[in-house]
Design a protein around this motif. Structure first.
Motif, PDB file in Angstrom:
ATOM      1  N   GLU A  60       1.222  -1.193  -0.032  1.00 22.95           N
ATOM      2  CA  GLU A  60       0.049   0.044   0.063  1.00 22.95           C
ATOM      3  C   GLU A  60       0.958   1.153  -0.108  1.00 22.95           C
ATOM      4  OE1 GLU A  60      -3.342   2.268   2.990  1.00 22.95           O
ATOM      5  OE2 GLU A  60      -3.047  -0.167   2.741  1.00 22.95           O
ATOM      6  N   ASN A  61       2.268   1.153   1.074  1.00 25.48           N
ATOM      7  CA  ASN A  61       2.962   2.008   1.117  1.00 25.48           C
ATOM      8  C   ASN A  61       3.145   2.898  -0.651  1.00 25.48           C
ATOM      9  OD1 ASN A  61       3.564   4.303   2.239  1.00 25.48           O
ATOM     10  ND2 ASN A  61       5.119   3.585   3.187  1.00 25.48           N
ATOM     11  N   CYS A  62       3.921   1.572  -0.844  1.00 25.51           N
ATOM     12  CA  CYS A  62       4.612   1.767  -2.467  1.00 25.51           C
ATOM     13  C   CYS A  62       3.819   2.561  -3.230  1.00 25.51           C
ATOM     14  CB  CYS A  62       4.607   0.492  -3.108  1.00 25.51           C
ATOM     15  SG  CYS A  62       6.249   0.364  -4.323  1.00 25.51           S
ATOM     16  N   GLU A  63       2.395   1.351  -3.179  1.00 24.50           N
ATOM     17  CA  GLU A  63       1.202   1.723  -4.946  1.00 24.50           C
ATOM     18  C   GLU A  63       1.461   3.316  -4.455  1.00 24.50           C
ATOM     19  OE1 GLU A  63      -1.190  -1.494  -4.333  1.00 24.50           O
ATOM     20  OE2 GLU A  63      -0.199  -2.101  -5.783  1.00 24.50           O
ATOM     21  N   LYS A  64       0.926   3.386  -3.085  1.00 23.33           N
ATOM     22  CA  LYS A  64      -0.123   4.983  -2.879  1.00 23.33           C
ATOM     23  C   LYS A  64       0.552   6.063  -2.777  1.00 23.33           C
ATOM     24  CE  LYS A  64      -4.837   3.591  -0.395  1.00 23.33           C
ATOM     25  NZ  LYS A  64      -5.249   3.503   0.475  1.00 23.33           N
ATOM     26  N   ASN A  65       2.188   5.765  -2.440  1.00 21.59           N
ATOM     27  CA  ASN A  65       3.058   6.977  -1.708  1.00 21.59           C
ATOM     28  C   ASN A  65       4.375   6.969  -2.615  1.00 21.59           C
ATOM     29  OD1 ASN A  65       0.933   7.903   0.422  1.00 21.59           O
ATOM     30  ND2 ASN A  65       2.159   6.105   1.086  1.00 21.59           N
ATOM     31  N   LEU A  66       4.324   5.876  -3.503  1.00 23.55           N
ATOM     32  CA  LEU A  66       5.561   5.328  -4.232  1.00 23.55           C
ATOM     33  C   LEU A  66       6.367   6.085  -3.247  1.00 23.55           C
ATOM     34  CD1 LEU A  66       6.125   4.437  -7.159  1.00 23.55           C
ATOM     35  CD2 LEU A  66       7.289   7.342  -7.182  1.00 23.55           C
ATOM     36  N   HIS A  67       6.852   5.097  -1.904  1.00 25.31           N
ATOM     37  CA  HIS A  67       7.835   5.554  -1.360  1.00 25.31           C
ATOM     38  C   HIS A  67       9.128   4.888  -0.585  1.00 25.31           C
ATOM     39  CE1 HIS A  67       9.265   4.629   3.243  1.00 25.31           C
ATOM     40  NE2 HIS A  67       9.588   5.602   3.427  1.00 25.31           N
ATOM     41  N   ASN A  68      10.078   5.258  -1.555  1.00 24.80           N
ATOM     42  CA  ASN A  68      11.320   4.722  -1.467  1.00 24.80           C
ATOM     43  C   ASN A  68      11.513   2.862  -1.063  1.00 24.80           C
ATOM     44  OD1 ASN A  68      11.373   6.909  -3.144  1.00 24.80           O
ATOM     45  ND2 ASN A  68      13.461   6.746  -3.596  1.00 24.80           N
ATOM     46  N   GLU A  69      12.053   3.277   0.371  1.00 30.50           N
ATOM     47  CA  GLU A  69      12.662   1.652   0.867  1.00 30.50           C
ATOM     48  C   GLU A  69      10.997   0.763   0.946  1.00 30.50           C
ATOM     49  OE1 GLU A  69      14.875   4.046   4.147  1.00 30.50           O
ATOM     50  OE2 GLU A  69      13.371   5.376   4.021  1.00 30.50           O
ATOM     51  N   SER A  70      10.012   1.373   0.912  1.00 32.49           N
ATOM     52  CA  SER A  70       8.581   0.449   1.174  1.00 32.49           C
ATOM     53  C   SER A  70       9.027  -0.598  -0.676  1.00 32.49           C
ATOM     54  CB  SER A  70       7.295   0.768   1.141  1.00 32.49           C
ATOM     55  OG  SER A  70       7.569   1.949   2.636  1.00 32.49           O
TER      56      SER A  70
END
Length: 232
Positions: A60-70
């Motif tokens: 969810e954190n990658c897909e919604k926020n494009l959070h690098n480490e996630s």
């Protein structure tokens, strides 16, 4: 959670960890903080051993926020099939490539990972190895000082591969760069090239210096204790 924690007191540690989980959950779901979500995923993996829960937060954190480490860690989960996520190297490739192009935390490691998957072929749409694409991603990571990518480039040029012609000058160039960055086997390869005059003018003095550098690095590696790794 103010004050010092007595880590010899099991109950106090347990309470501290539970409060930590509540704090990270609040950061993620109430404050909508992407870094907080990543901390929650790390907490679920390392402390709770809840890999499925960690994978859900990472996704969810990658897909919604494009959070690098996630995104990077989600890519690792896709490679290993961890956290209930089916092993999917194409999905891993997509995770890594997003972060490589975006830049920031984990971007260099992501570029290297894309290179590995492109060279292997299983991350590519056609399932075939693409050495030229791998070279481009390795080059990007190497330019940013990532020694394993420099070493992989040197190996490509040292051996030659479909789409990449053998080039001893480039092999030496990248071996020396990886060596300067502390990669033991790169120093050993460069030493051998100078020792044998393999594609480069023979130079025993340089060969010996590089051999000594390789040996010193190896000793340093052996002297460093293995770090503790959570969630493994």
């Amino acid at each position: 959670m103010a004050g010092l924690i007595n880590f010899e007191d099991e109950e106090e540690v347990k309470e501290y960890l539970e409060n930590l989980g509540v704090e990270y959950s609040f950061q993620c779901y109430k404050e909508k903080d992407p870094d907080g979500c990543y901390r929650l995923a790390e907490y679920l993996e390392a402390i709770k051993k809840n890999f499925e829960g960690s994978a859900k937060v990472l996704k969810e954190n990658c897909e919604k926020n494009l959070h690098n480490e996630s995104c990077y860690k989600l890519g690792v989960y896709c490679v290993t099939g961890k956290g209930g996520i089916p092993q999917d190297l194409k999905a891993a490739y997509n995770c890594f490539s997003k972060i490589c192009e975006k830049g920031g935390k984990k971007s260099i490691e992501s570029c290297h990972s894309v290179g590995l998957l492109a060279n292997d072929g299983r991350g590519n749409d056609d399932g075939k190895p693409n050495a030229q694409l791998a070279r481009d991603y390795y080059s990007k990571a190497c330019e940013s000082g990532f020694a394993p990518s420099c070493f992989n480039l040197s190996t490509m040029y040292l051996q030659g591969t479909p789409g990449i012609a053998k080039d001893m000058n480039l092999a030496l160039k990248y071996s020396l760069k990886a060596c300067d960055l502390g990669y033991t086997w790169a120093c050993a390869n460069a030493s051998r090239m100078y020792k044998l005059g393999d594609g480069v003018e023979k130079n025993d003095a340089k060969a010996e210096n590089l051999k000594k550098r390789a040996m010193d690095l190896y000793k340093e590696e052996q002297a460093v204790p293995s770090p503790l790794t959570f969630g493994e």
